[in-house]
Every structure is written in C-alpha cells, then in structure tokens.
Design a protein around this motif. Structure first.
Motif, mmCIF file in Angstrom:
data_model
loop_
_atom_site.group_PDB
_atom_site.id
_atom_site.type_symbol
_atom_site.label_atom_id
_atom_site.label_comp_id
_atom_site.label_asym_id
_atom_site.label_seq_id
_atom_site.Cartn_x
_atom_site.Cartn_y
_atom_site.Cartn_z
ATOM 1 N N ARG A 244 17.733 -1.308 -14.310
ATOM 2 C CA ARG A 244 16.628 0.045 -14.309
ATOM 3 C C ARG A 244 15.062 -1.080 -15.013
ATOM 4 O O ARG A 244 14.159 -0.513 -14.842
ATOM 5 C CB ARG A 244 17.070 0.923 -15.312
ATOM 6 N N ASP A 245 15.338 -1.106 -15.775
ATOM 7 C CA ASP A 245 14.091 -2.089 -16.357
ATOM 8 C C ASP A 245 12.855 -2.728 -15.362
ATOM 9 O O ASP A 245 11.554 -2.461 -15.410
ATOM 10 C CB ASP A 245 14.098 -2.640 -17.668
ATOM 11 N N LEU A 246 13.626 -3.849 -14.911
ATOM 12 C CA LEU A 246 13.068 -4.810 -14.006
ATOM 13 C C LEU A 246 12.921 -4.243 -12.567
ATOM 14 O O LEU A 246 11.176 -3.713 -12.322
ATOM 15 C CB LEU A 246 14.101 -5.583 -13.327
ATOM 16 N N ARG A 247 13.844 -2.653 -12.156
ATOM 17 C CA ARG A 247 12.793 -1.342 -11.080
ATOM 18 C C ARG A 247 11.281 -0.330 -12.029
ATOM 19 O O ARG A 247 10.794 -0.860 -10.356
ATOM 20 C CB ARG A 247 13.912 -0.929 -10.919
ATOM 21 N N THR A 248 11.547 -0.469 -12.376
ATOM 22 C CA THR A 248 10.446 0.707 -13.377
ATOM 23 C C THR A 248 9.024 -0.361 -13.543
ATOM 24 O O THR A 248 7.879 -0.311 -12.733
ATOM 25 C CB THR A 248 10.853 0.924 -14.622
ATOM 26 N N VAL A 249 9.816 -1.854 -13.681
ATOM 27 C CA VAL A 249 8.669 -2.381 -14.272
ATOM 28 C C VAL A 249 8.003 -3.312 -13.007
ATOM 29 O O VAL A 249 6.374 -3.212 -12.487
ATOM 30 C CB VAL A 249 8.695 -3.830 -14.934
ATOM 31 N N GLN A 250 8.351 -3.481 -12.045
ATOM 32 C CA GLN A 250 8.329 -3.922 -10.825
ATOM 33 C C GLN A 250 7.413 -2.153 -9.978
ATOM 34 O O GLN A 250 6.001 -2.915 -9.335
ATOM 35 C CB GLN A 250 9.051 -4.342 -9.341
ATOM 36 N N ALA A 251 7.977 -1.456 -9.590
ATOM 37 C CA ALA A 251 7.266 -0.100 -9.129
ATOM 38 C C ALA A 251 5.583 -0.499 -10.311
ATOM 39 O O ALA A 251 4.701 -0.133 -9.441
ATOM 40 C CB ALA A 251 8.068 0.676 -9.684
ATOM 41 N N ILE A 252 5.377 -1.098 -11.550
ATOM 42 C CA ILE A 252 4.373 -0.552 -11.414
ATOM 43 C C ILE A 252 3.533 -1.686 -11.150
ATOM 44 O O ILE A 252 2.033 -1.411 -11.067
ATOM 45 C CB ILE A 252 4.701 -0.729 -13.223
ATOM 46 N N LEU A 253 3.778 -2.381 -11.349
ATOM 47 C CA LEU A 253 3.053 -3.864 -11.051
ATOM 48 C C LEU A 253 2.681 -3.990 -9.145
ATOM 49 O O LEU A 253 1.895 -4.161 -9.317
ATOM 50 C CB LEU A 253 4.692 -4.820 -10.569
ATOM 51 N N LEU A 254 3.619 -3.255 -8.347
ATOM 52 C CA LEU A 254 3.850 -3.013 -7.033
ATOM 53 C C LEU A 254 2.092 -2.066 -7.461
ATOM 54 O O LEU A 254 1.403 -2.537 -5.933
ATOM 55 C CB LEU A 254 4.345 -2.923 -6.615
ATOM 56 N N ALA A 255 2.431 -0.797 -8.023
ATOM 57 C CA ALA A 255 1.169 -0.154 -7.972
ATOM 58 C C ALA A 255 0.044 -0.742 -8.266
ATOM 59 O O ALA A 255 -1.268 -0.958 -7.840
ATOM 60 C CB ALA A 255 1.299 0.834 -8.478
ATOM 61 N N ALA A 256 0.043 -1.913 -9.573
ATOM 62 C CA ALA A 256 -1.213 -2.703 -9.278
ATOM 63 C C ALA A 256 -1.993 -3.612 -8.676
ATOM 64 O O ALA A 256 -2.922 -3.593 -8.645
ATOM 65 C CB ALA A 256 -0.798 -3.241 -10.854
ATOM 66 N N VAL A 257 -0.774 -4.246 -7.781
ATOM 67 C CA VAL A 257 -1.905 -4.652 -7.168
ATOM 68 C C VAL A 257 -2.541 -4.060 -5.916
ATOM 69 O O VAL A 257 -2.743 -4.903 -4.880
ATOM 70 C CB VAL A 257 -0.753 -6.292 -6.187
ATOM 71 N N ILE A 258 -1.720 -3.263 -5.593
ATOM 72 C CA ILE A 258 -2.033 -2.418 -4.170
ATOM 73 C C ILE A 258 -3.599 -1.825 -4.623
ATOM 74 O O ILE A 258 -4.223 -1.676 -4.082
ATOM 75 C CB ILE A 258 -1.491 -1.346 -4.189
ATOM 76 N N ALA A 259 -3.278 -1.471 -6.197
ATOM 77 C CA ALA A 259 -4.992 -0.737 -6.619
ATOM 78 C C ALA A 259 -5.918 -1.942 -6.542
ATOM 79 O O ALA A 259 -7.023 -1.907 -6.540
ATOM 80 C CB ALA A 259 -4.622 -0.537 -7.682
ATOM 81 N N LEU A 260 -5.815 -3.291 -7.235
ATOM 82 C CA LEU A 260 -6.341 -4.502 -6.807
ATOM 83 C C LEU A 260 -7.037 -5.163 -5.488
ATOM 84 O O LEU A 260 -7.544 -5.046 -5.315
ATOM 85 C CB LEU A 260 -5.572 -5.299 -7.621
ATOM 86 N N LEU A 261 -5.899 -4.898 -4.643
ATOM 87 C CA LEU A 261 -6.121 -5.251 -2.795
ATOM 88 C C LEU A 261 -7.779 -3.884 -2.475
ATOM 89 O O LEU A 261 -8.292 -4.419 -1.553
ATOM 90 C CB LEU A 261 -4.886 -4.781 -1.919
ATOM 91 N N ALA A 262 -7.074 -2.995 -2.845
ATOM 92 C CA ALA A 262 -7.563 -1.459 -2.303
ATOM 93 C C ALA A 262 -9.452 -1.909 -3.206
ATOM 94 O O ALA A 262 -10.320 -1.668 -2.474
ATOM 95 C CB ALA A 262 -7.533 -0.496 -2.784
ATOM 96 N N TYR A 263 -9.538 -1.819 -4.503
ATOM 97 C CA TYR A 263 -10.168 -1.769 -5.236
ATOM 98 C C TYR A 263 -11.364 -3.197 -4.882
ATOM 99 O O TYR A 263 -13.017 -2.821 -4.508
ATOM 100 C CB TYR A 263 -10.133 -1.825 -7.444
ATOM 101 N N TYR A 264 -10.617 -4.542 -4.646
ATOM 102 C CA TYR A 264 -11.473 -5.532 -4.697
ATOM 103 C C TYR A 264 -11.953 -5.784 -3.194
ATOM 104 O O TYR A 264 -12.033 -6.636 -2.777
ATOM 105 C CB TYR A 264 -11.196 -6.804 -5.779
#
Length: 253
Positions: free
Chosen positions: A131-151
């Motif tokens: 559960r903790d790994l999946r939750t953190v992965q979800a956050i990290l995926l959102a972060a990398v998508i935001a990073l790719l979009a913003y920059y």
C-alpha cells in the motif's frame, strides 16, 4: 468467468509484449520495465500453480507476491526518471538519490511498525508495504508528469507509453487498496476487478507504444530545467560559502 478471461488476456498480452521486446531488442533500452513485466507474468503463473496444488498457501503467497511486484515496480519508477532526465544529469543525480531515500524510508517505516506491533503478521506487513509503495509511486508518477509538462521535456513514444500505462495501473491499485481497507469490501466484488482491468488497459497501452524503439529527443540548447538547476545550485553554493565564512570568523559577518 470474467475474472478468468481477464487473467488469460493479461498473460497472453504480457507474453506478446515480452516476445516483441526480444525481437526489437527493446529490453536493452528499458531493462527494469521488462524485468517488471517478466516478474508479474511469473508471479501470475506461480499463483495459478499454488491455487491448484496448494490452495491453503494461496493467500499468504498472494500477499508476498504483491509485495514483490510492488518492489520491482519501484525500479520502473527509477527507470522512468532516468529516461525523463537523461538530458539533465545534475537533476537526474538528485532525483536518483531522493528516490532511493524514499524507498529506504518506506521499508524502515513498515519494518518498525511490524517489530513494534503486538503480533507480527507476514501477510499484513506485506499488504502495508504494498500500500505504501503504491501510494508513493502514484505521487512520484504525478510529479514526473508535471515535470515533463512544466519544463516541456522532450519524451519519446516509448517513455510516454510506459508512464501513462503504469500510471493507470498504479492509480487503480491505490483505489483498490483503499477500498480493501473499508468494512464490507468483500460484499462489493465488482471493485476487485478494478486492478486487473486497469492492468490490461496498461498492457494495451504498452503494446501499442512499445512496438518499436522511439528514443527521447536531445535538446540542442540548454533546457529550462538545467537553467533552474544551475541557478539553485549557485545560490546554494553561495549560501554554504557564507555560512562557512561566518563560522570561521567566530560569528562576525
């Protein structure tokens, strides 16, 4: 019957993607991703064998295998960040150190909870870690998508497919695990189909976007993310230099 159809379709699609990767040698470009797919396929076959020949061990094996899949899946996150930041080595080093630190923190947290609890349950510990790994992965995926979009980071078809396919599955897993902790979850069997349906959707995305190798574009000029990284690094260097000078002078500016 629908569960069995999803299971067979998923396994067949995984086998097809793995076979295609060997033909196009894509496994050399994304080893962690294809290792994850191979692990999941092997786990599914072992679960089937356990259910048939040792049904009493199925539940325990299920949770251990879920933990294994989630842990190997974290390597996919590392690989996604590696390819997303392949043109920004400084940022990539910081991201890599941060990701490993997060993984270590999760393992320490779950291990501490298991040791400090009144009764240790391997299945419960594995479920919490997943559960903790999946939750953190979800956050990290959102972060990398935001990073790719913003920059506006240039990303090839392969990387985009891996990110969005894995995101679909991870977010569905987080929802499924959240409902799994609610009372009466067993009375809503429809929610149990969320994960396999999302994984099949992810497999279809990967099958179409990983048909052939499509590398990320290389920026000809300095990217905005590199510019921001250098700016922050310079400001940090100056702050550290001022702090050292302050300490050497005994508190006098």
């Amino acid at each position: 019957m629908f569960d069995q159809i999803l299971w067979w379709l998923g396994n067949a699609t995984e086998a097809f993607i793995l076979a295609r990767s060997m033909k196009g040698k894509l496994y050399e470009k994304y080893p962690a991703f294809y290792f994850y797919l191979s692990t999941v396929l092997l786990i599914e076959l072992l679960r089937f064998a356990t259910y048939i020949f040792q049904p009493s061990l199925y539940q325990t094996f299920y949770w251990f295998s879920e933990f294994l899949a989630a842990t190997v899946g974290y390597a996919v996150i590392l690989e996604i960040y590696k390819h997303a930041l392949n043109n920004s080595q400084g940022v990539a080093r910081i991201a890599r150190a941060f990701l490993w630190a997060v993984l270590g923190a999760i393992i320490l947290k779950v291990s501490w909870n298991a040791v400090s609890g009144p009764v240790w349950s391997p299945a419960t510990t594995s479920a919490q870690l997943e559960r903790d790994l999946r939750t953190v992965q979800a956050i990290l995926l959102a972060a990398v998508i935001a990073l790719l979009a913003y920059y506006v980071v240039p990303a090839g078809r392969n990387l985009i497919g891996i990110i969005f396919g894995y995101s679909a599955y991870i977010y569905a897993s987080v929802v499924s695990l959240a409902f799994g902790s609610l009372p009466g979850y067993g009375l809503r069997p429809g929610w149990r189909l969320v994960q396999p349906i999302a994984y099949l959707a992810a497999l279809l995305i990967w099958g179409s976007t990983l048909w052939s190798y499509s590398p990320n574009s290389v920026a000809e000029t300095e990217s905005k993310i590199d510019h921001d990284y250098k700016l922050i690094a310079e400001r940090t260097r100056r702050a550290i230099s001022k702090a050292r000078s302050f300490l050497k002078m005994g508190g006098e500016l």
